[in-house]
Design an enzyme around this catalytic site. Sequence first.
Site, PDB file in Angstrom:
ATOM      1  N   GLU A  49     -38.059  24.852  64.596  1.00  0.00           N
ATOM      2  CA  GLU A  49     -37.197  25.968  64.217  1.00  0.00           C
ATOM      3  C   GLU A  49     -36.612  26.554  65.494  1.00  0.00           C
ATOM      4  OE1 GLU A  49     -39.597  29.417  62.755  1.00  0.00           O
ATOM      5  OE2 GLU A  49     -41.285  28.015  62.970  1.00  0.00           O
ATOM      6  N   TRP A  50     -35.482  27.228  65.379  1.00  0.00           N
ATOM      7  CA  TRP A  50     -34.928  27.908  66.543  1.00  0.00           C
ATOM      8  C   TRP A  50     -35.818  29.086  66.893  1.00  0.00           C
ATOM      9  CZ3 TRP A  50     -32.156  24.518  68.548  1.00  0.00           C
ATOM     10  CH2 TRP A  50     -31.142  23.817  67.890  1.00  0.00           C
TER      11      TRP A  50
END
Length: 262
Positions: A145-146
Amino acid sequence: MKLSRCLAVLALLALAACGGSSGPPAEPGVLFPARFGDTDPVDFANPKPSRFAVHGIDAARFQKSINWNTARRNGVNFAFLKATEGGDLLDPSFKSHWRGAGRAEMYRGAYHFYYFCTAPEVQAAWFIRNVPRSAGALPPVLDMEWNPFSPTCAHVRPPAAEVRAQMRKWLRIVEAHYGQRPIIYTTPKFFSENGLGLFQGYDFWLRTTAKTPAEAYPGQSWTFWQYTATGAVPGIAGEVDLNAFGGSAAAWDAWVARRAAP
């Protein structure tokens, strides 16, 4: 199921209905129905999380107090535990969570939060250094995930092809070490922006707390669904992430038999 085991399960369920117990761990393989709450519930479309037979949690340093036996008897049938982050961070609660879940005879797995400012080989080695090879362990998890919070990596966002190339390196190294193909965890935004649907043959653990996986990830198969971050579970102080396995109790038994570490 033998009569003696049936009686044992009924007795343990009665304890859970009265608030659980901190006594000896449950018999390995016994499946408990979820007796969870949610401090901020969502009215999902069908199939709702409650339709699934097997539920569990994921935990990290934020879950500072867990009575694993009580949680187990109230429906936590598996736990994914944060182990590492980047190339040098070990979650301070990982070792105690890992031991506690193991003593409660709970299926447990470890996950790694990926950083794009550190080489995948370094991150894989860090995970391997800190996560033991344990009989019965669930496959390792790569959390993709960012990360908007890192002081050094928040704005490092490679192109999708590079993201997938780095993932493949980490996945290959970790699979070779543990003898288990890892699970991929992700969010709707990261999944769509980086074409993670191109990863074939992997179990996916999908986060979606407002929509069903079918709505948030159209056409994507999944094995685990993280459906809330505001769960309330007897034995766990504060809120915790809740997850469902995407199949029946029999499918869970078959999946564990195939995917857990020998």
